[in-house]
Every structure is written in structure tokens, then in C-alpha cells.
Design an enzyme around this catalytic site. Structure first.
Site, PDB file in Angstrom:
ATOM      1  N   ASN A  85      32.893 -26.166  26.777  1.00 14.32           N
ATOM      2  CA  ASN A  85      31.521 -26.265  27.263  1.00 14.32           C
ATOM      3  C   ASN A  85      31.013 -24.970  27.885  1.00 14.32           C
ATOM      4  OD1 ASN A  85      29.069 -27.713  28.559  1.00 14.32           O
ATOM      5  ND2 ASN A  85      30.200 -26.934  30.338  1.00 14.32           N
ATOM      6  N   SER A 136      27.847 -26.528  21.263  1.00 20.07           N
ATOM      7  CA  SER A 136      27.114 -25.428  20.665  1.00 20.07           C
ATOM      8  C   SER A 136      25.638 -25.613  21.010  1.00 20.07           C
ATOM      9  CB  SER A 136      27.357 -25.377  19.163  1.00 20.07           C
ATOM     10  OG  SER A 136      26.706 -24.298  18.552  1.00 20.07           O
ATOM     11  N   TYR A 150      22.826 -14.192  20.924  1.00 19.91           N
ATOM     12  CA  TYR A 150      23.167 -15.573  21.263  1.00 19.91           C
ATOM     13  C   TYR A 150      23.431 -16.368  19.987  1.00 19.91           C
ATOM     14  CZ  TYR A 150      22.705 -20.303  23.170  1.00 19.91           C
ATOM     15  OH  TYR A 150      22.931 -21.610  23.519  1.00 19.91           O
ATOM     16  N   LYS A 154      26.946 -18.304  18.536  1.00 22.73           N
ATOM     17  CA  LYS A 154      26.949 -19.729  18.196  1.00 22.73           C
ATOM     18  C   LYS A 154      27.215 -19.960  16.704  1.00 22.73           C
ATOM     19  CE  LYS A 154      26.337 -21.397  22.286  1.00 22.73           C
ATOM     20  NZ  LYS A 154      27.432 -22.161  22.936  1.00 22.73           N
ATOM     21  N   THR A 185      19.288 -28.997  32.016  1.00 22.57           N
ATOM     22  CA  THR A 185      20.622 -28.683  32.531  1.00 22.57           C
ATOM     23  C   THR A 185      20.656 -27.462  33.430  1.00 22.57           C
ATOM     24  OG1 THR A 185      21.098 -27.302  30.617  1.00 22.57           O
ATOM     25  CG2 THR A 185      21.710 -29.643  30.467  1.00 22.57           C
TER      26      THR A 185
END
Length: 280
Positions: A85, A136, A150, A154, A185
Site C-alpha cells: 500500500n 495501484s 507517477y 504505476k 484519503t
């Protein structure tokens, strides 16, 4: 849901924190990693021996990662689920980013996750199976301006996990790639890092990421529903290869995959024309 032992990287915030909370509240055991032990003292106080915490930064290197994973399995005896994570977002056009920023992003989001898997697999094989969840993003299948590095991390980890899933299937180890869309989040407003901007990109698509930390930007996904869906995959007899979460994730991925297939089909004649002649 059966009670299990979970290993989760990055439980101080975001999906990792909420997953740990839900699992612990349901009586599961959690082994988590954080960079700052103080960030989860409240969880430790509330859950006692059901929660074990290790200090780890995914950029610490393979030796440090392996030592933490080995210690976790040794103490737990069996770990049923490994959740990759931990990670963060780095945004800006490629030339706006420094070499140091690029290396740190790849070292964390790509190499760190790979090293966790490499360290865990011998234990999972020895115990006769288990599950791996790779957190992901839809950005592992679709791209956005200003997210090149980024996206690189991924897309890289998704390729690694998809191939590794085939490697591990004979050992009863299932792999699921989780691709969430936007959710509250703190990923954008807290952990995201934005490059120092160059004037050349003012007014271009890449400049849109300069607002990524704006708290007024809406999120689509419900964090609890997303985490619950992640956890539920472990109860399936077979691990789903991918799990898209959020209508925005579905749309971005659907549009990207449709466009890629269309582009492939448009080049079919050229592709076939480059074969060697068939033998008579």
C-alpha cells in the site's frame, strides 16, 4: 469474513490506515509498517497484541525490507495477506522534476513494492499459499498530463504484478491489482508532491496538476466502501486479477483501453506485413 493475519505497508494514513482499522476491529491480526512509529500509537493502544508495527521506509533498500518481512513472518508464524500500500504521488511535467525526485518516486512506488513481494514470496510458498494485494490506481492503466513519472511507476508495478501472478499461481498464491479512483484519503492534499513549475508549461495540460493539493477538488470514491471491497477479494476462491474502484476509475480505464485497442487494430495490416514469408 474469516480472521486472518495481514501484512500492510503504510498504515499511518490513507487506505492503509483505514484497512488496518477495519481489520483490527473485526478481530484480525495486522502487521504494519510506518515511517514514524508515533503516527499509530493510538492504534497500538486500542488493539494491543493484535497489531505489530515496524518502522520502514521503502527507500531503505532490499536488505532492510527483507529484514522486516522476515521478522514479521517469524513472529506471526503465518501471514495470509500481503498488502503493498505504501507510496505517494509525484506530479509535474517530466522536465520540471529533478533527478532526485524521479529516483525517489521510482524507488518508493516501484522498487519498494517489488522488494516487498520478493521478500514475502519465499514465506508464502513455504506456508502453502496466500494472497498479495497491490494498491495501484487507475493511473496504472490510463495517463494524465503532468503525471508522467507517477504513471511510469504505476504502469511498471502493474506489469510486474501481472507477470508475477502467473509465476505464483502454481504455489497457491493469488495476486490482485487494486485500481482506485479519487477518494478522501489525503493522497492529494497530504502526501502528493508537486514539482517547481516552469513558465513554459503555463496554460498547458500539464499545468493542471499544480492544483492537485486544492482541498476543494471533489473526490468520487467512498473510502470505507473501497477498503471493504479490497478486503472482500481475499474471500473469493480465486483472486481477481484487477479490481477497479470508483466510477471515475472505471471510466478512465475503459476509455484508455478502448483507445489503445482501436489504435492497435488500425495498425493490424502493417503489423502482419512485417512477418517473414510463410513456408510453402
Amino acid at each position: 469474513m474469516s480472521q486472518r493475519t495481514w501484512f500492510i505497508t503504510g498504515i499511518s494514513s490513507g487506505f492503509g490506515r483505514r484497512m488496518a482499522e477495519i481489520l483490527l476491529n473485526d478481530g484480525n491480526r495486522v502487521v504494519g509498517t510506518v515511517r514514524d512509529l508515533g503516527s499509530v500509537r493510538d492504534l497500538q493502544a486500542a488493539h494491543g497484541d493484535h497489531l505489530t508495527v515496524h518502522c520502514l521506509d521503502l527507500t531503505d533498500g532490499a536488505q532492510a525490507i527483507t529484514a522486516v518481512v522476515d521478522a514479521a513472518f517469524a513472529a506471526a508464524g503465518r501471514i495470509d495477506v500481503v498488502v503493498n500500500n505504501a507510496g505517494y504521488g509525484l506530479f509535474g511535467a517530466a522536465e520540471e522534476l529533478t533527478d532526485e525526485q524521479i529516483v525517489h518516486q521510482i524507488d518508493t512506488n516501484l522498487l519498494g513494492s517489488i522488494r516487498i513481494v520478493r521478500a514475502a514470496v519465499p514465506h508464502l510458498r513455504a506456508q502453502g499459499g496466500g494472497r498479495i494485494l497491490q494498491i495501484s490506481t487507475y493511473g496504472g492503466q490510463a495517463t494524465n498530463p503532468g503525471a508522467s513519472v507517477y504513471n511510469a511507476g504505476k504502469w511498471g508495478i502493474e506489469g510486474f504484478m501481472e507477470a508475477t501472478a502467473a509465476d505464483l499461481a502454481p504455489f497457491g498464491i493469488g495476486v490482485t491489482i487494486v485500481e482506485p479512483g479519487s477518494a478522501g484519503t489525503g493522497f492529494r492534499t497530504g502526501g502528493a508532491r508537486v514539482a517547481e513549475s516552469l513558465a513554459a508549461y503555463d496554460g498547458t495540460p500539464a499545468a493542471m496538476v499544480r492544483r492537485i493539493k486544492d482541498p476543494s477538488l471533489p473526490s468520487v470514491g467512498d473510502v470505507d466502501k473501497m477498503v471493504t471491497a479490497m478486503i472482500a477479494t481475499v474471500d473469493r476462491p480465486e483472486a481477481p486479477r484487477r479490481l477497479a474502484l470508483g466510477s471515475d476509475s472505471y471510466r478512465y480505464m475503459h476509455d484508455a483501453l478502448t483507445a489503445r485497442l482501436s489504435e492497435l487494430e488500425s495498425g493490424k495490416e502493417t503489423a502482419f506485413s512485417t512477418d517473414l514469408p510463410k513456408a510453402d
